[in-house]
Write an enzyme that holds these catalytic residues in place. Structure first.
Site, PDB file in Angstrom:
ATOM      1  N   ASP A  16       4.594  -4.287   3.726  1.00 47.50           N
ATOM      2  CA  ASP A  16       4.399  -3.463   3.823  1.00 47.50           C
ATOM      3  C   ASP A  16       4.695  -2.490   5.508  1.00 47.50           C
ATOM      4  O   ASP A  16       6.102  -2.219   4.037  1.00 47.50           O
ATOM      5  CB  ASP A  16       2.627  -4.200   5.208  1.00 47.50           C
ATOM      6  CG  ASP A  16       2.118  -2.442   5.955  1.00 47.50           C
ATOM      7  OD1 ASP A  16       2.760  -2.108   5.868  1.00 47.50           O
ATOM      8  OD2 ASP A  16       0.896  -3.447   5.756  1.00 47.50           O
ATOM      9  N   GLU A  27      -5.318   0.800   2.944  1.00 51.98           N
ATOM     10  CA  GLU A  27      -4.993   0.176   3.698  1.00 51.98           C
ATOM     11  C   GLU A  27      -4.924   0.363   5.036  1.00 51.98           C
ATOM     12  O   GLU A  27      -5.770  -0.842   5.755  1.00 51.98           O
ATOM     13  CB  GLU A  27      -3.455  -0.600   3.084  1.00 51.98           C
ATOM     14  CG  GLU A  27      -2.963  -1.869   3.978  1.00 51.98           C
ATOM     15  CD  GLU A  27      -2.579  -1.458   5.586  1.00 51.98           C
ATOM     16  OE1 GLU A  27      -2.296  -2.766   5.907  1.00 51.98           O
ATOM     17  OE2 GLU A  27      -2.112  -0.933   5.975  1.00 51.98           O
ATOM     18  N   GLU A  28      -4.751   1.156   5.015  1.00 50.91           N
ATOM     19  CA  GLU A  28      -4.704   1.693   6.604  1.00 50.91           C
ATOM     20  C   GLU A  28      -6.238   2.023   7.331  1.00 50.91           C
ATOM     21  O   GLU A  28      -6.666   2.314   8.606  1.00 50.91           O
ATOM     22  CB  GLU A  28      -3.904   3.083   7.248  1.00 50.91           C
ATOM     23  CG  GLU A  28      -2.748   2.723   6.960  1.00 50.91           C
ATOM     24  CD  GLU A  28      -2.404   2.195   7.841  1.00 50.91           C
ATOM     25  OE1 GLU A  28      -2.393   1.359   8.738  1.00 50.91           O
ATOM     26  OE2 GLU A  28      -0.473   1.750   7.841  1.00 50.91           O
ATOM     27  N   HIS A  64       1.212  -1.185   0.205  1.00 50.92           N
ATOM     28  CA  HIS A  64       0.228   0.514   0.051  1.00 50.92           C
ATOM     29  C   HIS A  64       1.214   1.478  -0.008  1.00 50.92           C
ATOM     30  O   HIS A  64       1.961   0.958   0.779  1.00 50.92           O
ATOM     31  CB  HIS A  64      -1.093  -0.208   1.055  1.00 50.92           C
ATOM     32  CG  HIS A  64      -0.236   0.164   2.748  1.00 50.92           C
ATOM     33  ND1 HIS A  64      -0.206   1.390   3.583  1.00 50.92           N
ATOM     34  CD2 HIS A  64       0.156  -0.578   3.451  1.00 50.92           C
ATOM     35  CE1 HIS A  64      -0.035   1.296   4.385  1.00 50.92           C
ATOM     36  NE2 HIS A  64       0.300  -0.185   4.302  1.00 50.92           N
ATOM     37  N   ASP A 107       6.169   2.752   7.288  1.00 50.81           N
ATOM     38  CA  ASP A 107       4.285   2.333   7.022  1.00 50.81           C
ATOM     39  C   ASP A 107       3.992   2.976   6.206  1.00 50.81           C
ATOM     40  O   ASP A 107       3.272   3.912   7.009  1.00 50.81           O
ATOM     41  CB  ASP A 107       3.295   1.714   8.528  1.00 50.81           C
ATOM     42  CG  ASP A 107       1.836   0.808   8.046  1.00 50.81           C
ATOM     43  OD1 ASP A 107       1.702   0.765   7.572  1.00 50.81           O
ATOM     44  OD2 ASP A 107       1.910   1.035   8.803  1.00 50.81           O
ATOM     45  N   HIS A 164       2.145   4.616  13.327  1.00 53.52           N
ATOM     46  CA  HIS A 164       1.162   4.935  12.890  1.00 53.52           C
ATOM     47  C   HIS A 164       0.910   6.309  13.863  1.00 53.52           C
ATOM     48  O   HIS A 164      -0.223   7.399  14.257  1.00 53.52           O
ATOM     49  CB  HIS A 164      -0.153   4.018  13.430  1.00 53.52           C
ATOM     50  CG  HIS A 164      -0.628   3.176  12.745  1.00 53.52           C
ATOM     51  ND1 HIS A 164      -1.199   2.150  12.944  1.00 53.52           N
ATOM     52  CD2 HIS A 164       0.081   2.558  11.318  1.00 53.52           C
ATOM     53  CE1 HIS A 164      -1.653   1.377  11.538  1.00 53.52           C
ATOM     54  NE2 HIS A 164      -0.817   1.652  10.696  1.00 53.52           N
TER      55      HIS A 164
HETATM   56 ZN   LIG Z   1       0.975  -0.267   7.046  1.00 54.67          ZN
END
Ligand SMILES: [Zn+2]
Length: 768
Positions: A426, A397-398, A350, A360, A538
């Site tokens: 990922d 994706e998140e 992603h 990420d 995140h």
């Molecule tokens: Zn990810």
């Protein structure tokens, strides 16, 4: 390097091949051996990969926040599209419209005599200019949760697992009508919210405890890579009823399609409001809890006495969202196959992140782009893959795997008829290789691991993986799955082959496995030492600055990931006969049946234990009025017969052996139509794991073993074990023969492949 292993007792017990390797590293395991196994084409592919290119891509594509609907998101997709085209690919953007409710108001406050209002904000870090881009940074929140305005006492539920609620019940703590606070870890946050809702909670707070993620593990950023006191893990809290857009179950969310109302009972949004917290925001709330001190294993690392609650002062939780719809953009790049254009080798990662998304997803995404650059150069020089290669850069994706899931729903027929393999990455990570996926590709994966070198040790990835599994220097290395939720991979030393773990919920492979029934692999590197996970996950701090300082300076592991996945693409796309086999399938099925039986044993044992505690009068006699315990209800102990599953597993083993013998006893076909016929039969084996009517209550999940559990865990045979975990023994009993029927169709499919192979040899006289 070898000094690390000398003098250890377990080294003396090593299998023969390992012993040889330790004695003669270069002769047996060194670079010379594996370079020989690469074709000239593969060597050209490897030399076309560039760490500088990887770094440039990461830096440019993470210069601004990348979440769906962000001011940068359209430009980001355009940049990725332009890259694929400049690399020589036929590329396009496929769009979908999805709800992306953004928080408009959010508050968490402690009422009562010592009021406190959570900041819900991440502080900029001196020296990291990214963290100052305040205008575009998305506030910490949970996407795919409902509006809510609740005021209630607070209860601490540890990780918020089923067992945690059972423990609370025995402590006499009822979460009905309460707000619960759970720490991150062990289960996907959407599963935590759903379990809280099922137990009657009105709202959920999930925070990062420094015990798992913060100063207890690593010095905090910018001194080290640990989570900062104000760092928040954002994320999706989607339920597990179906995959993709929560308002379009089972079909692609194209503009103008019929939708379930947002936040409605039928849609897949979380059922109760939830807010993510930093540990600096969580601490005053946890300090306000009264009641019993928590069990020892429930304690985090904040400097407080952890109590279960409830709190005397109430907590006010308020979340309101807008109803915005956003356009998401998958970038799909294709190199058409010359011989089997309708067979697809798909590689994906992603491109949306929560904020800047350096780790990420761009640590994996940059690897994927490097592969595309190098494969494109081969294509420009005249090389043609036999099968069609698709490189996919997913959006959203998140928000819970939405871009990739919509793609699968949109192209389901093509994928079911011609989807050969899906290769996912990922976060790249560092350390030993971690790999999970379809066991049809176990042998294939093992060979790949032997042919790629580990950047740190200089051993092959396979040798480092085996040593990590043989030695307990770093127990964490083998403890988890790649992206969470799955089961850990292992080593089958007798056949020198990887035992692939069951793929977890955590990334874009899910729909390809669970809905399309394709084989595939999900790969990353996994920290061998306890504390090298990203404390920026995140958060605002997951940026280029942080990544290049702490995660993978020089992008050496990112490049190894590109080698691994690019070689996988090249090999599957160039093979005559697909590189699948079924002995490992039999082993994986057998292991899953055993995992199911042991889950049953564990549940039955817990019930018997409770019953004996109650019947013996121990609860009354040993009751401490200061720490009262409630006797659990007497429950019926399960009596389930797993024989149908065991018989089916044994049949798969016999069929797999017959196929292996047939394959070894003669040459494979080389004529186009014969190859295609055999390959269709081989692909049908992974497809045979799909149930035609889906899982009970969740018809869009079709895979008997690789579908996520109801709360996003990866239990063995989810149709059976979800019912067991819910104490619904009647449903579990009914589901066992249905799961066995699926396994029998897998055995039939393997038999069919054997027949096709034997028949082709008879009629055509296969030559090589
Ligand atoms: Zn990810």
């Amino acid at each position: 390097m070898l000094k690390r292993f000398s003098g250890r007792r377990r080294a003396l017990m090593l299998a023969g091949s390992i012993f040889l390797a330790l004695g003669h590293p270069t002769a047996t395991w060194g670079q010379a051996a594996h370079v020989d196994q690469r074709s000239a084409l593969e060597s050209r592919f490897i030399s076309g990969l560039s760490a500088a290119g990887y770094g440039e891509n990461m830096k440019e594509l993470t210069s601004r926040p990348t979440y769906p609907g962000s001011p940068f998101s359209a430009e980001l997709a355009a940049k990725i599209l332009a890259r694929f085209r400049s690399y020589g690919w036929n590329a396009k953007v496929e769009t979908y419209e999805i709800p992306y409710p953004r928080v408009t108001t959010q508050a968490v406050e402690l009422l009562g005599p010592r009021p406190f209002k959570a900041a819900l904000r991440e502080s900029p870090v001196p020296g990291d200019a990214y963290t100052l881009q305040d205008k575009e940074i998305i506030e910490p929140f949970f996407v795919m949760g409902p509006d809510g305005d609740v005021t209630a006492p607070l209860v601490y539920v540890n990780f918020g697992l089923r067992d945690d609620y059972a423990r609370l019940a025995k402590m006499g703590v009822d979460v009905r009508g309460k707000i619960v606070i759970a720490r991150y870890g062990r289960l996907f946050r959407g599963g935590k919210v759903e379990l809280a809702a099922e137990h009657g909670a009105l709202g959920v707070l999930i925070y990062s405890d420094p015990h798992e993620d913060g100063y207890f593990v690593e010095p905090t950023y910018p001194e080290g890579q640990g989570r900062t006191p104000t760092g928040v893990q954002r994320g999706s809290v989607l339920q597990g009823k179906f995959l993709g857009d929560p308002t379009t179950p089972g079909y692609a969310s194209k503009k103008g399609v019929q939708r379930l109302p947002v936040f409605s009972e039928k849609s897949n949004f979380a059922r109760i409001p939830a807010v993510p917290l930093s540990y600096s925001d969580a601490q005053p709330l946890l300090e306000a809890l009264h009641g019993q001190v928590v069990p020892e294993s429930w304690r985090g690392a904040l400097p407080i006495t952890y109590k279960v609650g409830p709190s005397e002062a109430k907590v006010h939780l308020l979340v309101q969202h807008d109803r915005r719809m956003v356009t998401i953009r998958n970038v799909i790049a294709t190199l058409r196959g010359s011989e089997f254009p309708d067979e697809y080798v798909i590689r994906g990662n992603h491109h949306d992140g929560w904020v800047f998304g350096a780790d990420d997803p761009h640590s994996g995404h940059s690897a994927m782009l490097e592969e595309a650059r190098s494969l494109g150069a081969l294509y420009k020089s005249g090389w043609r893959p036999k099968r069609t290669i698709i490189y996919a850069s997913w959006d959203a994706e998140e928000s819970a795997l939405i871009g990739s899931s919509e793609f699968v729903e949109d192209h389901l027929e093509d994928l079911r008829s011609g989807g050969v393999i899906y290769l996912n990455t990922d976060m790249a990570g560092v350390g030993s290789i971690a790999l999970e996926g379809a066991s049809t590709y176990s042998n294939f994966a093992t060979r790949l691991l032997k042919d790629v070198k580990d950047p740190d040790s200089g051993l092959s990835l396979w040798d480092r993986f085996k040593l990590a599994h043989l030695h307990d220097i770093y127990a964490e290395a083998t403890a988890g799955s790649v992206t969470g939720g799955g089961s850990a991979s292992g080593v089958d030393f007798s056949s020198d082959r990887i035992r692939l773990g069951i793929p977890g919920y955590g990334s874009d492979h899910q729909a390809f496995f669970a809905i399309a029934g394709m084989g595939g692999l999900n790969s990353a590197f996994f920290g061998d030492s306890a504390g090298n996970s990203s404390g920026a996950y995140h958060s605002d701090y997951d940026d280029y600055e942080y990544y290049t300082r702490f995660m993978d300076p020089g992008f050496r592991y990112g490049m190894a990931l590109a080698q691994l996945n690019g070689l996988a693409v090249l090999r599957v796309a160039s093979a005559h006969t697909l590189p699948v086999e079924f002995t490992a399938v039999a082993e994986q099925v057998d292991a899953e049946v055993k995992r199911l039986v042991s889950l049953n044993d564990r549940l039955a044992e817990a019930i018997r234990h409770d019953d004996s505690d109650v019947r013996s009068g121990a609860y009354i006699a040993l009751n401490d009025p200061r720490r009262p315990r409630l006797a659990p209800p007497i429950r019926p102990a399960p009596s389930l017969d797993f024989a149908p599953l065991e018989r089916a597993a044994a049949r798969i083993e016999a069929c797999a052996r017959a196929y292996a013998q047939a394959r070894e006893s003669g040459l494979l076909p080389t004529r186009g139509p014969d190859v295609a016929r055999l390959n269709r039969a081989l692909m049908a084996v992974d497809r045979a794991f799909l149930r035609s009517d889906g899982l009970p209550g969740r018809p869009f999940y079709r895979h008997e073993m690789y579908s996520p559990g109801r709360v996003w865990d990866s239990p063995p045979f989810p149709a059976v074990s979800d019912a067991m975990s819910d104490g619904d023994w009647e449903t579990a009993r009914k589901q066992i023969p249905l799961a066995a029927a699926t396994l029998n169709s897998v055995a039939d499919a393997i038999d069919e492949a054997t027949k096709v192979l034997v028949q082709l040899r008879k009629t055509r006289g296969a030559t090589n």
